[in-house]
Motif scaffolding. Structure first.
Motif, mmCIF file in Angstrom:
data_model
loop_
_atom_site.group_PDB
_atom_site.id
_atom_site.type_symbol
_atom_site.label_atom_id
_atom_site.label_comp_id
_atom_site.label_asym_id
_atom_site.label_seq_id
_atom_site.Cartn_x
_atom_site.Cartn_y
_atom_site.Cartn_z
ATOM 1 N N GLY A 1 -30.349 38.776 -12.686
ATOM 2 C CA GLY A 1 -31.589 38.443 -12.013
ATOM 3 C C GLY A 1 -31.578 38.740 -10.524
ATOM 4 O O GLY A 1 -32.633 38.715 -9.874
ATOM 5 N N GLY A 2 -30.419 39.020 -9.992
ATOM 6 C CA GLY A 2 -30.288 39.285 -8.565
ATOM 7 C C GLY A 2 -30.660 40.709 -8.199
ATOM 8 O O GLY A 2 -31.093 41.507 -9.046
ATOM 9 N N SER A 3 -30.476 41.018 -6.921
ATOM 10 C CA SER A 3 -30.857 42.326 -6.391
ATOM 11 C C SER A 3 -29.720 42.928 -5.576
ATOM 12 O O SER A 3 -28.912 42.214 -4.980
ATOM 13 N N LEU A 4 -29.681 44.246 -5.577
ATOM 14 C CA LEU A 4 -28.786 45.009 -4.714
ATOM 15 C C LEU A 4 -29.515 46.257 -4.260
ATOM 16 O O LEU A 4 -30.415 46.751 -4.948
ATOM 17 N N ARG A 5 -29.109 46.767 -3.117
ATOM 18 C CA ARG A 5 -29.673 48.008 -2.605
ATOM 19 C C ARG A 5 -28.533 48.981 -2.317
ATOM 20 O O ARG A 5 -27.632 48.679 -1.529
ATOM 21 N N LEU A 6 -28.566 50.105 -2.981
ATOM 22 C CA LEU A 6 -27.582 51.162 -2.766
ATOM 23 C C LEU A 6 -28.158 52.196 -1.801
ATOM 24 O O LEU A 6 -29.353 52.510 -1.867
ATOM 25 N N SER A 7 -27.303 52.712 -0.950
ATOM 26 C CA SER A 7 -27.713 53.769 -0.030
ATOM 27 C C SER A 7 -26.743 54.934 -0.116
ATOM 28 O O SER A 7 -25.556 54.740 -0.377
ATOM 29 N N CYS A 8 -27.265 56.121 0.112
ATOM 30 C CA CYS A 8 -26.457 57.334 0.090
ATOM 31 C C CYS A 8 -26.867 58.190 1.280
ATOM 32 O O CYS A 8 -28.047 58.524 1.419
ATOM 33 N N THR A 9 -25.901 58.508 2.117
ATOM 34 C CA THR A 9 -26.166 59.327 3.290
ATOM 35 C C THR A 9 -25.596 60.718 3.081
ATOM 36 O O THR A 9 -24.413 60.858 2.722
ATOM 37 N N ALA A 10 -26.431 61.716 3.295
ATOM 38 C CA ALA A 10 -26.017 63.108 3.115
ATOM 39 C C ALA A 10 -25.726 63.755 4.458
ATOM 40 O O ALA A 10 -26.416 63.501 5.455
ATOM 41 N N SER A 11 -24.725 64.606 4.475
ATOM 42 C CA SER A 11 -24.412 65.385 5.673
ATOM 43 C C SER A 11 -24.013 66.788 5.241
ATOM 44 O O SER A 11 -23.707 67.034 4.077
ATOM 45 N N GLY A 12 -24.059 67.701 6.177
ATOM 46 C CA GLY A 12 -23.726 69.082 5.858
ATOM 47 C C GLY A 12 -24.981 69.921 5.697
ATOM 48 O O GLY A 12 -25.959 69.729 6.424
ATOM 49 N N SER A 13 -25.006 70.797 4.723
ATOM 50 C CA SER A 13 -26.119 71.731 4.509
ATOM 51 C C SER A 13 -27.240 71.063 3.721
ATOM 52 O O SER A 13 -27.550 71.453 2.592
ATOM 53 N N ILE A 14 -27.856 70.066 4.335
ATOM 54 C CA ILE A 14 -28.828 69.234 3.621
ATOM 55 C C ILE A 14 -30.157 69.925 3.409
ATOM 56 O O ILE A 14 -30.942 69.493 2.570
ATOM 57 N N PHE A 15 -30.416 71.030 4.115
ATOM 58 C CA PHE A 15 -31.717 71.674 3.981
ATOM 59 C C PHE A 15 -31.881 72.350 2.630
ATOM 60 O O PHE A 15 -32.990 72.680 2.234
ATOM 61 N N GLY A 16 -30.785 72.532 1.896
ATOM 62 C CA GLY A 16 -30.871 73.156 0.582
ATOM 63 C C GLY A 16 -31.053 72.165 -0.550
ATOM 64 O O GLY A 16 -31.128 72.577 -1.709
ATOM 65 N N ILE A 17 -31.167 70.904 -0.239
ATOM 66 C CA ILE A 17 -31.272 69.884 -1.286
ATOM 67 C C ILE A 17 -32.662 69.930 -1.924
ATOM 68 O O ILE A 17 -33.674 69.813 -1.233
#
Length: 115
Positions: free
Chosen positions: A15-31
């Motif tokens: 019943g609880g909550s969590l928040r996951l985060s993901c930080t990208a670095s490098g050649s991110i313009f191709g994502i």
């Protein structure tokens, strides 16, 4: 190349909550799209949520209405807000970036939901 670093995993009661985060670095313009996958013990890795460069989203049926994926282009991050967590959500969660020909994975973050 793209490097992905996840954060935000942990243990929570049902019943609880969590928040996951993901930080990208490098050649991110191709994502082209970013996603969260998960792998529970003894099971195959599965797609949980995906967001495209055009902000279209897709969710695994069992998390619809409980999980929300979002992205902050200014911070090069993608997040997964998880509400109403269930024990069956227990898994290692992986961030994924689709660059077309190539892709990138984060190292994974463990989410444990107790009943």
């Amino acid at each position: 190349q793209v490097q992905l670093v996840e954060s935000g995993g942990g243990s929570v009661q049902a019943g609880g909550s969590l928040r996951l985060s993901c930080t990208a670095s490098g050649s991110i313009f191709g994502i082209k799209a970013m996603a969260w996958h998960r792998q529970a013990p003894g099971k195959q890795r599965e797609l949980v949520a995906l967001i495209t460069s055009g902000d279209s989203t897709k969710y695994k049926d069992s998390v619809k209405g409980r999980f929300t994926i979002s992205r902050d282009n200014a911070k090069n991050t993608v997040s997964l807000q998880m509400n109403g967590l269930k024990p069956e959500d227990t898994a290692v969660y992986y961030c994924h970036a689709d660059l077309g020909i190539l892709d990138a994975w984060g190292q994974g973050t463990l989410v444990t939901v107790s009943s």
